[in-house]
Design a protein around this motif. Structure first.
Motif, PDB file in Angstrom:
ATOM      1  N   GLU A  12       1.066  -1.379   0.097  1.00  6.70           N
ATOM      2  CA  GLU A  12      -0.023  -0.063   0.034  1.00  6.70           C
ATOM      3  C   GLU A  12       0.965   1.287  -0.032  1.00  6.70           C
ATOM      4  OE1 GLU A  12      -3.855  -1.673   2.388  1.00  6.70           O
ATOM      5  OE2 GLU A  12      -2.077  -0.774   3.594  1.00  6.70           O
ATOM      6  N   LEU A  13       0.712   2.174  -0.837  1.00  8.06           N
ATOM      7  CA  LEU A  13       1.526   3.298  -0.935  1.00  8.06           C
ATOM      8  C   LEU A  13       0.647   4.535  -0.972  1.00  8.06           C
ATOM      9  CD1 LEU A  13       3.781   2.473  -3.956  1.00  8.06           C
ATOM     10  CD2 LEU A  13       4.237   2.535  -1.624  1.00  8.06           C
ATOM     11  N   ARG A  14       1.265   5.649  -0.400  1.00  9.96           N
ATOM     12  CA  ARG A  14       0.399   6.819  -0.237  1.00  9.96           C
ATOM     13  C   ARG A  14       1.669   7.966  -0.325  1.00  9.96           C
ATOM     14  NH1 ARG A  14       0.678   5.716   5.000  1.00  9.96           N
ATOM     15  NH2 ARG A  14       1.459   7.451   6.388  1.00  9.96           N
ATOM     16  N   ILE A  15       1.278   9.140  -0.953  1.00 13.41           N
ATOM     17  CA  ILE A  15       2.179  10.290  -1.035  1.00 13.41           C
ATOM     18  C   ILE A  15       1.995  11.039   0.177  1.00 13.41           C
ATOM     19  CG2 ILE A  15       2.765  12.310  -2.300  1.00 13.41           C
ATOM     20  CD1 ILE A  15       1.778  11.160  -4.962  1.00 13.41           C
ATOM     21  N   ASP A  16       3.012  11.352   1.036  1.00 10.23           N
ATOM     22  CA  ASP A  16       2.931  11.863   2.267  1.00 10.23           C
ATOM     23  C   ASP A  16       3.583  13.441   2.278  1.00 10.23           C
ATOM     24  OD1 ASP A  16       2.190  11.762   5.065  1.00 10.23           O
ATOM     25  OD2 ASP A  16       4.154  10.929   5.665  1.00 10.23           O
ATOM     26  N   GLY A  17       3.306  13.754   1.060  1.00  8.78           N
ATOM     27  CA  GLY A  17       3.603  15.412   0.875  1.00  8.78           C
ATOM     28  C   GLY A  17       5.153  15.427   0.325  1.00  8.78           C
ATOM     29  N   ALA A 126      -9.344  -5.628 -12.514  1.00  5.16           N
ATOM     30  CA  ALA A 126     -10.223  -4.561 -11.936  1.00  5.16           C
ATOM     31  C   ALA A 126      -9.317  -3.827 -10.527  1.00  5.16           C
ATOM     32  CB  ALA A 126     -11.416  -5.009 -11.341  1.00  5.16           C
ATOM     33  N   ASP A 127      -8.811  -4.380  -9.822  1.00  2.00           N
ATOM     34  CA  ASP A 127      -8.251  -4.088  -8.741  1.00  2.00           C
ATOM     35  C   ASP A 127      -6.850  -3.196  -9.029  1.00  2.00           C
ATOM     36  OD1 ASP A 127      -9.780  -5.186  -6.774  1.00  2.00           O
ATOM     37  OD2 ASP A 127      -8.523  -6.823  -6.384  1.00  2.00           O
ATOM     38  N   LEU A 128      -6.333  -3.577 -10.231  1.00  2.00           N
ATOM     39  CA  LEU A 128      -4.886  -3.145 -10.846  1.00  2.00           C
ATOM     40  C   LEU A 128      -5.478  -1.528 -11.266  1.00  2.00           C
ATOM     41  CD1 LEU A 128      -1.978  -3.006 -11.304  1.00  2.00           C
ATOM     42  CD2 LEU A 128      -2.569  -3.873 -13.734  1.00  2.00           C
ATOM     43  N   LEU A 129      -6.425  -1.783 -12.167  1.00  2.00           N
ATOM     44  CA  LEU A 129      -7.098  -0.484 -12.528  1.00  2.00           C
ATOM     45  C   LEU A 129      -7.356   0.683 -11.646  1.00  2.00           C
ATOM     46  CD1 LEU A 129      -8.766  -1.664 -16.010  1.00  2.00           C
ATOM     47  CD2 LEU A 129      -6.368  -0.779 -15.491  1.00  2.00           C
ATOM     48  N   ALA A 130      -8.321   0.008 -10.676  1.00  2.00           N
ATOM     49  CA  ALA A 130      -8.539   0.904  -9.590  1.00  2.00           C
ATOM     50  C   ALA A 130      -7.426   1.525  -8.797  1.00  2.00           C
ATOM     51  CB  ALA A 130      -9.463   0.225  -8.556  1.00  2.00           C
ATOM     52  N   ALA A 131      -6.452   0.838  -8.546  1.00  2.00           N
ATOM     53  CA  ALA A 131      -5.056   1.268  -8.080  1.00  2.00           C
ATOM     54  C   ALA A 131      -4.632   2.283  -8.667  1.00  2.00           C
ATOM     55  CB  ALA A 131      -4.378   0.316  -7.877  1.00  2.00           C
ATOM     56  N   ALA A 132      -4.753   2.203 -10.200  1.00  2.00           N
ATOM     57  CA  ALA A 132      -3.908   3.192 -10.997  1.00  2.00           C
ATOM     58  C   ALA A 132      -4.784   4.391 -10.948  1.00  2.00           C
ATOM     59  CB  ALA A 132      -4.063   2.676 -12.326  1.00  2.00           C
ATOM     60  N   ASP A 133      -6.179   4.333 -10.875  1.00  2.00           N
ATOM     61  CA  ASP A 133      -6.955   5.351 -10.547  1.00  2.00           C
ATOM     62  C   ASP A 133      -6.929   6.347  -9.410  1.00  2.00           C
ATOM     63  OD1 ASP A 133      -7.979   5.084 -13.338  1.00  2.00           O
ATOM     64  OD2 ASP A 133      -9.738   4.100 -12.346  1.00  2.00           O
ATOM     65  N   ASP A 134      -6.659   5.393  -8.373  1.00  2.00           N
ATOM     66  CA  ASP A 134      -6.441   6.145  -7.019  1.00  2.00           C
ATOM     67  C   ASP A 134      -4.929   6.867  -7.047  1.00  2.00           C
ATOM     68  OD1 ASP A 134      -8.805   4.929  -6.001  1.00  2.00           O
ATOM     69  OD2 ASP A 134      -7.794   3.262  -5.027  1.00  2.00           O
ATOM     70  N   TRP A 135      -4.119   6.050  -7.537  1.00  2.00           N
ATOM     71  CA  TRP A 135      -2.928   6.815  -7.788  1.00  2.00           C
ATOM     72  C   TRP A 135      -2.670   8.232  -8.353  1.00  2.00           C
ATOM     73  CZ3 TRP A 135       1.239   6.538  -4.421  1.00  2.00           C
ATOM     74  CH2 TRP A 135       2.506   7.080  -4.691  1.00  2.00           C
ATOM     75  N   ALA A 136      -3.319   8.129  -9.816  1.00  2.00           N
ATOM     76  CA  ALA A 136      -3.479   9.141 -10.451  1.00  2.00           C
ATOM     77  C   ALA A 136      -4.172  10.414  -9.868  1.00  2.00           C
ATOM     78  CB  ALA A 136      -4.147   8.994 -11.696  1.00  2.00           C
ATOM     79  N   ALA A 137      -5.212  10.142  -9.141  1.00  2.00           N
ATOM     80  CA  ALA A 137      -5.963  11.212  -8.287  1.00  2.00           C
ATOM     81  C   ALA A 137      -4.986  11.576  -7.263  1.00  2.00           C
ATOM     82  CB  ALA A 137      -7.323  10.589  -7.665  1.00  2.00           C
ATOM     83  N   GLU A 138      -4.355  10.729  -6.518  1.00  2.00           N
ATOM     84  CA  GLU A 138      -3.464  11.418  -5.361  1.00  2.00           C
ATOM     85  C   GLU A 138      -2.297  12.172  -6.036  1.00  2.00           C
ATOM     86  OE1 GLU A 138      -1.287   9.733  -1.160  1.00  2.00           O
ATOM     87  OE2 GLU A 138      -2.443   8.145  -2.606  1.00  2.00           O
ATOM     88  N   SER A 139      -1.727  11.498  -6.949  1.00  2.00           N
ATOM     89  CA  SER A 139      -0.668  12.407  -7.455  1.00  2.00           C
ATOM     90  C   SER A 139      -0.887  13.793  -8.039  1.00  2.00           C
ATOM     91  CB  SER A 139       0.304  11.210  -8.498  1.00  2.00           C
ATOM     92  OG  SER A 139      -0.473  11.031  -9.512  1.00  2.00           O
ATOM     93  N   ALA A 140      -2.107  13.866  -8.529  1.00  2.00           N
ATOM     94  CA  ALA A 140      -2.554  15.026  -9.206  1.00  2.00           C
ATOM     95  C   ALA A 140      -2.580  16.221  -8.001  1.00  2.00           C
ATOM     96  CB  ALA A 140      -3.871  14.762  -9.688  1.00  2.00           C
ATOM     97  N   ARG A 141      -2.887  15.711  -6.753  1.00  2.00           N
ATOM     98  CA  ARG A 141      -2.485  16.751  -5.818  1.00  2.00           C
ATOM     99  C   ARG A 141      -1.216  17.295  -5.548  1.00  2.00           C
ATOM    100  NH1 ARG A 141      -4.075  13.240  -1.464  1.00  2.00           N
ATOM    101  NH2 ARG A 141      -3.309  14.277  -0.172  1.00  2.00           N
ATOM    102  N   PHE A 142      -0.218  16.934  -6.144  1.00  2.00           N
ATOM    103  CA  PHE A 142       1.232  17.102  -5.948  1.00  2.00           C
ATOM    104  C   PHE A 142       2.032  17.367  -7.184  1.00  2.00           C
ATOM    105  CE2 PHE A 142      -0.251  14.616  -2.559  1.00  2.00           C
ATOM    106  CZ  PHE A 142       0.320  15.279  -1.293  1.00  2.00           C
TER     107      PHE A 142
END
Length: 144
Positions: A12-17, A126-142
Motif C-alpha cells: 500500500e502506498l501513499r504520497i505523504d507530502g 479491476a483491482d489494478l486499474l482501480a489502484a492506477a486511478d487512485d494513484w493518479a488522483a493522489e499524485s494530481a494533488r502534488f
C-alpha cells in the motif's frame, strides 16, 4: 494505492507530502515526494517512508499500471521501488514488487541498491486499474 493480491501479499502506498514543503524556491519545494507505505510479504509486514519519487515519476507510475505489458519493468531515480509486470491476462495481473534500501524489510538492511526484496502480487485486472486511478488522483494533488 493498494496493490495487494488475494493472498495478502503486496504494498500500500501513499504520497505523504513534499520533501521540502517550506522551501522558498518552488523547484526545490516540489522536487521530491515523500512516499509512505506498508509492505506485506511472505515473511512479514513493515512500514516505510522516504523521498522516493518525483512528481513526474508519480504520474508515470499511474500510467504504467494501466498500460504495461508483460515483461515491462518500471524503475525510478531513487531505487527504493521497482515494479515488473510478469503476466497480464483478461482477469489477472501478476506484479513483482521490488523494495530496496529504505523500503527494505527491517530484517534485511543493506547499504547498496540493486538487490531488492521482492514480493509477488496477483491482482485482478479491476483491482489494478482501480489502484492506477487512485494513484493518479493522489499524485494530481502534488504537481511538480
Amino acid at each position: 494505492m493498494r496493490l495487494v493480491g488475494r493472498d495478502g501479499h503486496g504494498i500500500e502506498l501513499r504520497i505523504d507530502g513534499y520533501q521540502f514543503p517550506d522551501a522558498e524556491d518552488e523547484r526545490l519545494r516540489t522536487s521530491w515526494l515523500m512516499i509512505a507505505g506498508t509492505a506485506y510479504g511472505p515473511e512479514g509486514s513493515w512500514s516505510f517512508r522516504w523521498q522516493a519519487l518525483t512528481p513526474p515519476d508519480a504520474v508515470h507510475l499511474a500510467a504504467w499500471l494501466r498500460t504495461a505489458e508483460a515483461g515491462d519493468t518500471l524503475r525510478f531515480t531513487e531505487p527504493n521501488l521497482s515494479l515488473a509486470l510478469t503476466a497480464r491476462g483478461p482477469d489477472e495481473t501478476v506484479l513483482r514488487i521490488g523494495l530496496d534500501l529504505e523500503f527494505s524489510p527491517p530484517w534485511r538492511k543493506h547499504i547498496r541498491a540493486g538487490d531488492p526484496y521482492t514480493i509477488p502480487a496477483r491482482l485482478s485486472t479491476a483491482d489494478l486499474l482501480a489502484a492506477a486511478d487512485d494513484w493518479a488522483a493522489e499524485s494530481a494533488r502534488f504537481p511538480g
